[in-house]
Design a protein around this motif. Sequence first.
Motif, PDB file in Angstrom:
ATOM      1  N   SER A 298      40.889  39.448  41.142  1.00 50.57           N
ATOM      2  CA  SER A 298      41.664  39.977  42.268  1.00 50.57           C
ATOM      3  C   SER A 298      40.785  40.231  43.479  1.00 50.57           C
ATOM      4  O   SER A 298      41.158  39.900  44.617  1.00 50.57           O
ATOM      5  CB  SER A 298      42.387  41.258  41.851  1.00 50.57           C
ATOM      6  OG  SER A 298      43.265  41.010  40.777  1.00 50.57           O
TER       7      SER A 298
ATOM      8  N   ILE B  60      47.674  44.777  45.911  1.00 44.71           N
ATOM      9  CA  ILE B  60      48.225  45.362  44.684  1.00 44.71           C
ATOM     10  C   ILE B  60      49.063  44.327  43.930  1.00 44.71           C
ATOM     11  O   ILE B  60      49.015  44.231  42.706  1.00 44.71           O
ATOM     12  CB  ILE B  60      49.061  46.606  45.029  1.00 44.71           C
ATOM     13  CG1 ILE B  60      48.158  47.701  45.610  1.00 44.71           C
ATOM     14  CG2 ILE B  60      49.786  47.134  43.798  1.00 44.71           C
ATOM     15  CD1 ILE B  60      48.907  48.887  46.169  1.00 44.71           C
TER      16      ILE B  60
ATOM     17  N   PHE C  13      47.010  41.995  41.793  1.00 46.19           N
ATOM     18  CA  PHE C  13      46.625  42.488  40.474  1.00 46.19           C
ATOM     19  C   PHE C  13      47.632  42.020  39.427  1.00 46.19           C
ATOM     20  O   PHE C  13      47.262  41.616  38.317  1.00 46.19           O
ATOM     21  CB  PHE C  13      46.574  44.018  40.476  1.00 46.19           C
ATOM     22  CG  PHE C  13      45.238  44.587  40.874  1.00 46.19           C
ATOM     23  CD1 PHE C  13      44.122  44.376  40.100  1.00 46.19           C
ATOM     24  CD2 PHE C  13      45.105  45.318  42.030  1.00 46.19           C
ATOM     25  CE1 PHE C  13      42.885  44.896  40.451  1.00 46.19           C
ATOM     26  CE2 PHE C  13      43.875  45.831  42.404  1.00 46.19           C
ATOM     27  CZ  PHE C  13      42.771  45.627  41.615  1.00 46.19           C
ATOM     28  N   LYS C  14      48.913  42.092  39.794  1.00 44.60           N
ATOM     29  CA  LYS C  14      49.943  41.699  38.836  1.00 44.60           C
ATOM     30  C   LYS C  14      50.085  40.181  38.749  1.00 44.60           C
ATOM     31  O   LYS C  14      50.258  39.636  37.654  1.00 44.60           O
ATOM     32  CB  LYS C  14      51.273  42.352  39.234  1.00 44.60           C
ATOM     33  CG  LYS C  14      51.248  43.873  39.137  1.00 44.60           C
ATOM     34  CD  LYS C  14      52.488  44.511  39.700  1.00 44.60           C
ATOM     35  CE  LYS C  14      52.501  44.465  41.215  1.00 44.60           C
ATOM     36  NZ  LYS C  14      53.661  45.175  41.787  1.00 44.60           N
TER      37      LYS C  14
ATOM     38  N   TYR D  86      46.941  48.942  34.586  1.00 44.28           N
ATOM     39  CA  TYR D  86      47.320  48.354  35.878  1.00 44.28           C
ATOM     40  C   TYR D  86      47.537  49.441  36.924  1.00 44.28           C
ATOM     41  O   TYR D  86      47.109  49.296  38.084  1.00 44.28           O
ATOM     42  CB  TYR D  86      48.598  47.521  35.721  1.00 44.28           C
ATOM     43  CG  TYR D  86      48.353  46.086  35.336  1.00 44.28           C
ATOM     44  CD1 TYR D  86      47.713  45.206  36.200  1.00 44.28           C
ATOM     45  CD2 TYR D  86      48.778  45.591  34.110  1.00 44.28           C
ATOM     46  CE1 TYR D  86      47.491  43.882  35.852  1.00 44.28           C
ATOM     47  CE2 TYR D  86      48.557  44.271  33.744  1.00 44.28           C
ATOM     48  CZ  TYR D  86      47.916  43.420  34.618  1.00 44.28           C
ATOM     49  OH  TYR D  86      47.692  42.118  34.271  1.00 44.28           O
TER      50      TYR D  86
ATOM     51  N   SER E   1      45.566  49.924  40.503  1.00 39.02           N
ATOM     52  CA  SER E   1      46.242  49.724  41.799  1.00 39.02           C
ATOM     53  C   SER E   1      46.400  51.009  42.599  1.00 39.02           C
ATOM     54  O   SER E   1      46.381  50.974  43.836  1.00 39.02           O
ATOM     55  CB  SER E   1      47.623  49.092  41.564  1.00 39.02           C
ATOM     56  OG  SER E   1      48.425  49.929  40.753  1.00 39.02           O
TER      57      SER E   1
ATOM     58  N   SER F  72      45.999  52.060  46.858  1.00 36.52           N
ATOM     59  CA  SER F  72      47.008  52.675  47.730  1.00 36.52           C
ATOM     60  C   SER F  72      46.430  53.894  48.450  1.00 36.52           C
ATOM     61  O   SER F  72      46.650  54.091  49.652  1.00 36.52           O
ATOM     62  CB  SER F  72      48.232  53.082  46.918  1.00 36.52           C
ATOM     63  OG  SER F  72      48.836  51.966  46.322  1.00 36.52           O
TER      64      SER F  72
END
Length: 500
Positions: A307, A435, A438-439, A477, A481, A485
């Motif tokens: 990422s 973010i 990441f997924k 996760y 993340s 933020s």
Amino acid sequence: MKSASRLSRVAVRDFVFVLLLASRPLPVFASDTLELIRSRDVLRWGADAEGGAPYVYPDPQKPEQLIGFEVDLAEALAAKLGVKATMVQNQWDQLIPALERGNFEIILNGLEITPENRQRIAMSRPYFVYAQQIVTRKNTDGLTRIEDFGGKPIGVLSSSVAQRLVEKISGVDLRIYPGNVETFRDLKANRIEAVVLDLPIALYYAKPDPGLKFSGAPFAPGYYGIGARKSDASLLAALNQAVEELARDGALERIYRKYGVWDERQERLKDYQPEAVPEKKSISTLRDWPKYLPLLLRGAVTTVELSLLAMALAVVAGLVVVLVRLYAIAPLRWLARAYVEVIRGTPLLIQLFLIYYGLPEIGIRLNAFFAAILGLGLNYAASEAENYRAGIQSVPPGQPEAALALGMSQWQTLQHVVLPQALRVVIPPVTNDFIAMFKDSSIVSVITMVELTKVYGMLAMSTYDYIGLGLMTAGIYFALSYPASLFADRLERKLRYDRR
């Protein structure tokens, strides 16, 4: 009146929701599934037709029609039950969970009769004897036994017997693939040294290929069986009787000879003696979290690396694309715009396949890690370019005009007037994309990258504890993340005009 109107709207919304919920087809578990099948006149069997030859695959002459020895077998079984057969497409390594959800009544797709599978579901008497086969490139010597694999990259199909066999060899660089075709592509592209897979697959894909060869004799024979839910005892008994009748009257041999998979091993079907069903082990991954968490964290490290590097590429490439689109000569502007539209308009999965499997055809071979970075980075570069364009165009046009009037060059105007203000605008969407990456990084598992989601899937398939492992994976996760933020919020506050 306003309150009553609001209540009325809520009531209508809830009523529509209930109607939609009621209209959805939910899995039905009858007390006697065999009777349900006969009442519907359809036997639904789950399989994966993607790269599924010679079991089940689209007919090259009529792609809308499925063929394969298990297609013929399913029709023969259904005829014995007095119904018709229909195939339900499902990802191969998720067939057992789908069976338990009620997506279909049986699994018929080269499902091995193993203690692990028999702990979870009921399995019929065998209908086919398979063996494992090592496949290498034509010029490869020496890899005739799995004991020769130490230190070498070896490809296997996910959740297969081959995977469990090769995992036991110390020092193997195991590469796990979602399908059969991908293993041979990587073998021919020199990314792996050998493939271990079931003999019928090797016969169809590898034997006709002049660049590949069978290395060593087939080994580790086993049995394919039909999978059913443990509660469907009457259905399982009917299937066992049907398989026995098909074997006795020669129908199985005719089907297997038709697809070139009949050999002397099939004589062992007559001598098969079922073993006792192993006791089902209760596994709680939450209770045993010290055992599983390190494996998940190892996958998380790969996710973070992917990422960060991919986002760095996306940020830089996106800035270049937007500057070209807004300030370059017309042909380059058109190319930049076309890049954004094409990348945004095509799936990331297709882009990864083109980079990883397509580029070797023109002599460019990237390993899975760099292919994943390139695929994610170039995909997100299109989104970042649009974010930057919105930020740049949000700057009042009078400001760059004034800067140019004061004698600043266009580059100086961008550097000192436009980009600093645009940066404040684009921080929230860029952070959101980071973010999201990441997924989205989980999709790179299709090119053999073992990241966090792939580790979760592998562990869940071996323990059948999707909830406990899922909670741990979701927690990781979130832990990755959420700091991003917080950092974005802090950076936003620091760059506000009123705090300068």
